[in-house]
Design an enzyme around this catalytic site. Structure first.
Site, PDB file in Angstrom:
ATOM      1  N   THR A   1       0.763  -1.143   0.085  1.00 59.16           N
ATOM      2  CA  THR A   1      -0.172   0.110  -0.040  1.00 59.16           C
ATOM      3  C   THR A   1       0.888   1.333   0.016  1.00 59.16           C
ATOM      4  O   THR A   1       0.364   2.231  -0.423  1.00 59.16           O
ATOM      5  CB  THR A   1      -0.917   0.073   1.050  1.00 59.16           C
ATOM      6  OG1 THR A   1      -0.333  -0.236   2.457  1.00 59.16           O
ATOM      7  CG2 THR A   1      -2.012  -1.072   0.986  1.00 59.16           C
ATOM      8  N   CYS A   2       2.150   1.283   0.529  1.00 60.79           N
ATOM      9  CA  CYS A   2       2.925   2.540   0.498  1.00 60.79           C
ATOM     10  C   CYS A   2       3.343   3.008  -1.038  1.00 60.79           C
ATOM     11  O   CYS A   2       3.715   3.922  -1.194  1.00 60.79           O
ATOM     12  CB  CYS A   2       4.093   2.123   1.199  1.00 60.79           C
ATOM     13  SG  CYS A   2       5.151   0.888   0.576  1.00 60.79           S
ATOM     14  N   ALA A   3       3.315   1.916  -1.805  1.00 60.11           N
ATOM     15  CA  ALA A   3       3.884   2.312  -3.259  1.00 60.11           C
ATOM     16  C   ALA A   3       2.676   1.938  -4.269  1.00 60.11           C
ATOM     17  O   ALA A   3       2.800   2.268  -5.466  1.00 60.11           O
ATOM     18  CB  ALA A   3       4.979   1.560  -3.852  1.00 60.11           C
TER      19      ALA A   3
END
Length: 1550
Positions: free
Chosen positions: A1516-1518
């Site tokens: 989810t961070c990318a």
């Protein structure tokens, strides 16, 4: 990386095993993540290629400086310091001891290296030498030692019989250059370069060759000419295909270093490399292609004077390859400088080569240029990601190329080019059809004076070269006379010359075709105004007063290149014989002579007659304008309102028929007719030009205004039988925006010399700033005896500080009664003046006082609840009031532990009308106190002939500012705190239903730069009226229907329901002004809104509808947080034409992590806000007992908090009870979720009740405080909330007043019923006033065939029986006599008294983060979009354009095709779940999928077992989705739905 973990342990086998979020671990993905890492590396290396010389070397020596590196700013008062750290001295001492030992080792190694009889000893010595050099420093070596080592290493580099010795010797040369950069000269003297080139050409051993390339790259930095002469270019390129990509990049870095210093003579050593370089342009590696392009750009620059060499370059295919790379449709992405350089390459090569000239036309270069110019953002609905660089470097190169492709001089080669165009008229026509419309759009969009001149220059050449028949086709689709009329409103001498030349060419070739249109569009009048300004209207075209110094018009096209005069801006060769700066091609009479020639040759004498020169349409419009003026002069008593309304309606209808008639009306005719001024004067009843509204009969006048606006709404918003047909309002708005774009000349000030650098500003607060300071000398005015001399000679002043804050610094030092005036009160007042940017009607949320605007528009209600404030509530509610009072203090104080906003805060004014003690003058001119010092200085410096100014001189000058004691008449704010108070005092008396609309209309100054007699002021005011009418359509139409019902014109209550059509907010956007604001915000001086011209702030405050949503978002972040604040929703793309925004970097914003518990989300949010609400740091969330952190978990946290606030058990929101049975969100699986399909609105609470159903009002207020904090923090950090607030609540956030008509937006049934009750009340009052109570024809007063008494309504709030509205014998049950009181009390309880404390609590929490007044530029819809993101439907093209496919997948891969089909088949809830699974939030950021940052990436997931048994997973961070290649679409959909529904709830490592 954190992994999104299992929701249910018993099902762990089936769940995604690596849904990830950023963790504290290093981002080092393995196979599937390698491309991400590579992308990051290449991205990080991009800045190395961003300076003017496009240096693409793989590494840079610490001791060398790039050729294009700008010189350090010698800003005055710098507070940069190089004080030595004690640790540094210890480190240097250690290095000295180590270097003394290294000298001994090196001498021993040198002896061993000279032992030619023992190769093994030499090998050992080389190994030891490499080890010493790899850890050594420059102090470890001396020139003498290097001079001794160099010949030995060069000799061993030729040791062909022993490749190990060769390898280590060349490695030693490489390390030697690293440690001792000056050694490259010594190595060159000992023939190191030929030795290395020999090894490369032999290429017997690959590792030796690779080391040779490394060594040559080091040497070429300092000795590029020696490398060139030794044949290094061909040596490194001949076998380049044999090496890996990383080594190929090193090889090209060597060539780049050499090409930067190419000599003007002896071109053969680099020309023979051109074929190889041209072939390398087809490589797929971006960094390699950029290096090759840089080499070719430098080569073309060097041989640009030789036609033969340029032709040779063309024969090797350079034109084709370069054209392919600049094509926006190509897959190769280039950095901005390289991309611009390639466009410049095409311009230079076409200038000197007839072969290149022909090739570019044959390759259809015009189509490519058209695409490039189309990125000059013209839509402004949501700004295109493809924007041109702020300093116009790209457009500059494009315009130079276009000028070269349209030759007009008499040089022999130019004549050959012209002959080619004559022989190929089809090519020239195609070129013109592509380019001409785009150039016109660029100029009309608000291009600066430099770009405008370049576009006009190209247009002039195109028209000159085109034959008459081709010219007719070119000008058929574009209204060139209207375009020229707009250009003539510009004041620059060079632009006027070009406009006259274009008009002359058109009239010379097509006189009969365009003569009448030149008269109709006002071109003739513009030309006549240049000759006889006293005869012509000076409101439309500026008075020209002759030639101005050309230095005023010169512009900087980049940070380094200073152009002489606009006359020479696009000359292909600025040779040494070119005129010096300050000279101009035109003499002082050029404009006059050319205008006179056109008038004599083409216009008949009859046109000069004031009547005969007017078109029929203009005369008809003037007649209508005169009729409006006559109507204004008629009786305005209430008795005469009705007949005047009908006359006004008929007259408006006639005007709109003319505007929408078969014969178009030009902007010139529209403005010159006086229709706008007459319409504005009639609508406002003359109030819009008044400074003082305290006049006799103000209520009656404003009541007249109200009736006229209702007539306007009835006509302009009348529904057409044809749905696709434009509303009359849209026709008038388009005319007004077109006129505004033609007339406005708001300046754009560009400060290319501005640099981010710390400086110390003594005034007003004595602190460091990260921008330059102004040098100011304060002097007492002559004859001023009441003030002292300022003792200091020269001080540094924060340029973005207000004059009030400067007064606060200066007054204690110059006042004779210093002891009385220099106290803490003056200083405290000054700190208040440093609040953020002033906007009208600031909410008093932090003061605990009820704003006057909260008063109801209905008959006044007598009750005590309105006087009850937060402190009067029992228990702990006083704490909330105390908190609100505390905010008033904390908003004015700095939090020493946080990053503070830049000094844009000084641009603001105090909310209180503090008296001015000093008046300031610059060069004899009084400074405007509403501006910052920077703005006031710019206001003085703006010349009549300049639109786009460079602010370089602003920072280098010493300013002498004279101060005097302010006289009594100056104590009032020029923008009028006093007058505003008077205006609001009058408007408070108005019992109209939309008093807030009129208060904003008449109480706000539009723009101080615009004279009220100017047509621009009339246009702005009318646009503001029309936009208000559009927003208040429902209010105006409903009120008119109620009036018709009361007068008996309609008899059925069902006829009160109105179906309305409104214009979209984008229909009011002025593209030209938006582009100007975008230019200003992209400028380096825009570190705050105080660094922009005053018109930006004033128009944004008074007419924000003129600017696009994207521009308003940027302005909001700049005003609220300063330039260091991140731009959270920036588009990510790989377009070569796109530029980066310097404010999009997050490097300056600190981050703070916060640990939260999933089972205590709201409590965790309260703790977070208690600790960090006032912090400017970017908050990131980490869940307890989970390792994931970063963007994904943080977005999910805000989503979970949003859902918590929607629980009905809190008693925060109204429950729409009718929705329980049939409506409601499918997401509300549990009954405790508030089901409000029309949005959340606060539940009313009676001031007499502190507890209801076990819920304390104190707890509710605390939650509203927390909600305000969360909302503000999400806006500050750029997070998206999933909070469906109602439009009415957004209006309250924006400080707008709610009325009876707003209730229907969140409670439709209640709102409709109250409107019908109000209609019955009005009917009763009307008939009583006209016929008397005993009239036999009295209409039926029943409610839907039922007497009001039979409804059995009591005086309690509907839906809330505990809320008693009133008590007493007269207010027991509702009847026809007290129905009016009942409606007023219900409205007051619903939107005023009952929710006042909740709204104030929300605002108090919000203001702990930043001032809520910064939101007032947005509409309710825009605020929802800003806060909650987008909910648009994704088309296939959207998905293909904005999703990246990588690591085994392309857009045509079968799994991708299936996935995109599945996504399109998702319903709303599935789409929300998919977004939350991938990004952490169920909504997209403002702008939609294109603005998702990072870009959504889908890669192939490699599965060890059966593919169909695995599940998709994400990081989810990318925004990184790993998708297995499933065997079928059905299987993919099954697994994807399972993953997005069950794979929620935690983040873990895989």
């Amino acid at each position: 990386m954190g992994n999104r973990g299992q929701k249910r342990l018993e099902m762990a086998v089936d769940l995604p095993d690596d849904k990830r979020a950023c963790s504290s671990l290093d981002f080092r993905p393995s196979s599937s993540g390698s491309s991400v890492q590579t992308h990051m590396n290449s991205t990080n290396s991009t800045p190395e290629t961003q300076h003017n010389d496009m240096d693409t070397s793989s590494s840079a020596s610490a001791s060398s400086r790039s050729e294009g590196e700008p010189e350090k700013d010698s800003g005055y008062g710098s507070c940069d310091s190089d004080d030595a750290d004690p640790r540094h001295s210890g480190l240097r001492e250690y290095q000295r001891r180590r270097s003394s030992g290294d000298h001994g080792k090196l001498r021993s190694i040198l002896v061993s290296l000279n032992d030619d009889g023992d190769p093994s000893r030499q090998l050992v010595a080389l190994t030891e030498l490499c080890e010493v050099l790899s850890f050594g420093t420059e102090d470890s070596l001396s020139s003498m030692m290097v001079d001794s080592l160099s010949p030995v290493l060069v000799k061993l580099a030729r040791y062909e019989s022993n490749p190990d010795i060769m390898l280590l010797a060349i490695r030693g040369i490489t390390y030697l250059c690293d440690v001792f950069p000056r050694s490259s000269g010594l190595l060159v003297r000992h023939d190191a370069i030929p030795a290395l080139c020999q090894r490369l050409m032999a290429i017997e051993y690959l590792d030796v060759a690779e080391q040779c390339l490394q060594a040559l790259e080091k040497i070429s930095r300092d000795q590029p000419l020696a490398c060139l002469q030794a044949g290094a270019i061909m040596a490194v390129l001949t076998y380049i295909d044999f090496f890996s990509m990383s080594i190929q990049r090193v090889a090209l870095s060597t060539v780049v270093n050499i090409c930067k210093k190419l000599p003007s003579e002896c071109p053969s050593p680099f020309m023979e490399a051109v074929p190889i370089l041209c072939n390398l342009l087809q490589n797929e590696d971006q960094q390699l292609v950029e290096s090759v392009a840089t080499c070719l750009i430098k080569i073309v620059e060097r041989v640009s004077q030789s036609s033969e060499m340029l032709d040779e370059l063309c024969r090797h295919g350079l034109i084709c390859q370069a054209t392919h790379l600049v094509n926006l449709n190509t897959r190769t992405s280039l950095s901005q400088p390289v991309y611009n350089g390639l466009i410049g390459l095409l311009g230079k090569i076409s200038s000197g080569s007839i072969v290149a000239f022909k090739t570019l036309y044959e390759l259809n270069i015009s189509s490519i240029i058209k695409d490039i110019l189309s990125t000059y953002d013209l839509s402004h609905g949501m700004s295109s990601p493809l924007i041109v660089d702020g300093h116009c470097n790209q457009v500059h190169e494009v315009l130079k190329l276009l000028n070269e492709l349209l030759p007009t001089s008499s040089v022999q080669m130019v004549l050959e080019k012209q002959s080619f165009l004559v022989d190929h008229p089809d090519l020239l026509q195609k070129f013109g059809m592509d380019i001409l419309p785009m150039l016109i759009k660029v100029v009309n969009s608000g291009a600066n004076i430099y770009v405008c001149y370049g576009c006009l220059s190209v247009i002039k050449k195109l028209l000159y070269l085109s034959k008459s028949d081709v010219l007719v086709e070119l000008l058929k689709s574009d209204n060139i006379p209207s375009f020229l009329a707009g250009v003539f409103t510009r004041k620059d001498y060079h632009v006027l010359i070009l406009a006259l030349k274009i008009a002359d060419i058109i009239l010379q070739k097509l006189s009969y075709t365009f003569l009448n249109s030149f008269v109709k569009e006002g071109v003739f009048f513009a030309i006549d105004a240049l000759l006889t300004p006293e005869k012509c209207s000076q409101t439309l075209f500026p008075v020209f007063s002759g030639i101005h110094p050309c230095s005023n018009s010169s512009q900087k096209s980049s940070g380094r290149e200073v152009l002489r005069c606009l006359c020479y801006a696009f000359d292909s060769d600025l040779s040494s014989s070119a005129p010096e700066p300050g000279t101009c091609k035109h003499d002082k009479d050029s404009v006059h002579n050319l205008a006179k020639s056109i008038r004599i040759n083409y216009f008949s004498p009859e046109l000069f007659d004031s009547e005969k020169g007017l078109t029929d349409i203009l005369q008809n419009l003037r007649t209508s304008s005169a009729a409006l003026c006559d109507l204004m002069g008629m009786c305005t008593s209430n008795d005469a309102l009705a007949p005047n309304e009908e006359k006004f309606y008929c007259l408006l209808h006639q005007i709109m028929e003319k505007l929408n008639g078969s014969e178009p009306i030009s902007t010139f005719e529209f403005i010159e007719s006086g229709i706008v001024k007459s319409l504005v004067n009639y609508l406002s009843n003359g109030l819009y030009l008044r400074d003082d509204m305290e006049l006799p009969g103000a209520y009656s006048i404003l009541y007249t205004v109200e009736k006229r606006f209702e007539v306007l709404a009835r006509l302009f918003l009348a529904s057409s039988d044809i749905p696709s047909q434009d509303l009359p309002l849209s026709i008038l708005v388009r005319k007004l925006l077109s006129a505004l774009s033609s007339l406005e000349n708001f300046p754009v000030i560009l400060s290319h010399a501005f640099k981010y650098r710390n400086s110390f500003a003594t005034v007003p607060y004595g602190r460091c700033t990260n921008h330059p300071s102004l040098r100011v000398r304060f002097m007492r005015g002559d004859g001023e005896t009441c003030l002292c001399d300022f003792s200091e000679d020269l001080v540094t002043v924060d340029p973005f500080s207000s004059l009030d804050s400067i007064q606060g610094f200066l007054w204690p030092k110059v006042s004779i009664k210093g002891s009385e005036d220099a106290g803490s009160s003056a200083q405290g007042m000054d700190h208040m003046n440093s609040q953020p940017f002033h906007l009208p009607s600031e909410a008093n949320s932090v003061q605990g006082e009820r704003p006057e605007s909260m008063s109801t528009e209905l008959p006044p209600v007598k009750h005590d609840s309105m006087s009850t404030d937060l402190p009067e509530i029992q228990g702990g509610v006083a704490n909330v009031s105390a908190l609100a009072s505390e905010i008033a203090v904390t908003l004015r104080q700095s939090n020493p532990g946080d990053v503070q906003p830049l000094p844009e805060n000084h641009a603001g004014r105090s909310n209180e009308c503090a008296p001015s003690k000093l008046t300031f003058f610059l060069e004899g001119q009084k400074l405007d106190r509403t501006m910052t010092l920077y703005q006031a200085i710019l206001q003085q410096k703006i010349k009549a002939d300049n639109e786009i100014l460079t602010g370089a001189r602003v920072w280098n000058q010493v300013y002498t500012i004279t101060y005097r004691r302010a006289i009594a008449s100056e104590y009032n704010d020029p923008q009028g705190c006093h007058h505003l108070g008077q205006k609001f005092h009058v408007l408070d008396k108005l019992k109209a239903n939309y008093a807030s609309f009129f208060s904003g209309l008449f109480a706000c100054e539009l723009a101080s730069d615009v004279d009220k007699s100017s047509p621009i002021y009339d246009i702005l005011f009318l646009l503001k009226c029309l936009e208000g009418v559009n927003r208040f359509t429902f209010h105006l139409t409903s009120h008119e229907r109620i009036l018709a019902f009361s007068e008996g014109r309609i008899g059925n209550l069902d006829d009160l329901r109105v179906g309305i059509r409104r214009l979209q907010q984008n229909d009011f956007v002025c593209n030209k002004l938006t582009e100007k604001l975008e230019q200003q915000m992209r400028d380096f001086s825009a570190v705050s809104i105080g660094g922009m011209p005053s018109w930006c702030n004033q128009l944004m405050a008074s007419c924000p509808f003129l600017f696009s949503f994207e521009a308003k978002c940027k302005y909001f972040r700049l005003a609220a947080f300063g330039s260091r604040q991140i731009q959270p929703h920036s588009p990510h793309h790989n377009n070569p034409g796109a530029s980066s925004d310097r404010r999009s970097a997050t490097g300056g914003v600190p981050r703070k992590k916060f640990l939260v518990c999933r089972d205590r989300i709201l409590e965790s949010a309260a703790e977070m806000m208690e600790q960090h609400a006032r912090s400017k740091a970017l908050l990131e969330v980490e869940y307890n007992e989970e390792v994931g952190t970063g963007l994904g978990p943080t977005l999910e946290f805000y989503t979970l908090v949003s859902h918590e606030f929607q629980k009905s058990g809190f008693g925060m929101w109204r429950d729409d009870h009718s929705s329980f049975s049939n409506k409601g969100s499918s997401r509300a699986e549990d009954s405790d979720i508030v089901m409000s399909p029309f949005g959340l609105f606060p539940r009313p609470w009676s001031c007499a009740i502190n507890t209801s159903d076990g819920i304390q009002i104190f707890d509710i207020l605390k939650k509203f405080v927390l909600l305000g904090q969360v909302v503000a923090k999400s806006l500050q950090d750029g997070r998206v909330l999933d909070l469906p607030l109602s439009k009415a609540f957004y209006k309250l956030i924006l400080g707008k007043e709610l009325t009876l008509y707003d209730i229907q937006s969140f409670a439709p049934e209640l709102g409709r019923t109250l409107l019908e009750f109000q209609a019955l009340v009005n009917r009763k009052k009307y008939w009583e006033s006209t016929s008397g109570e005993t009239s036999a024809n009295r209409p039926d007063s029943s409610f839907r065939n039922t007497r009001v008494e039979d409804l059995y309504l009591d005086f309690t709030l509907p839906g809330y029986p505990e809320y008693v509205l009133a008590s007493g014998t007269d207010h027991n049950m509702v009847n026809m006599n007290n129905l009016e009181d009942y409606v007023a009390l219900v409205v007051d309880a619903t939107v005023h008294t009952g929710i006042y404390k909740q709204v104030e609590a929300f605002k108090s929490g919000f203001c702990q983060v930043f001032s809520i007044k910064h939101l007032q530029n947005f509409t309710e819809e825009e605020l929802e979009r800003l806060l909650c993101g987008e909910r648009d439907i994704w088309t296939l093209n959207d998905l293909l354009d904005h999703i990246k496919f990588d690591h085994g997948y392309t857009a045509s891969s079968p799994p991708i095709v299936c996935l995109l089909e599945i996504i399109q088949e998702f319903d709303n809830e599935q789409r929300r779940a998919f977004l939350q699974f991938v990004t952490g939030a169920p909504r997209l950021p403002p702008g939609g999928l294109a603005y998702l940052n990072p870009k959504l990436t889908i890669v192939r997931k490699h599965c060890s077992n059966c593919v169909d048994a695995d599940l998709p997973s994400v990081m989810t961070c990318a925004n990184y989705l790993k998708l297995p290649p499933y065997s079928s679409k059905e299987r993919m959909k099954e697994k994807l739905l399972y993953a997005i529904t069950e794979g929620q709830g935690s983040f873990h490592l895989s």
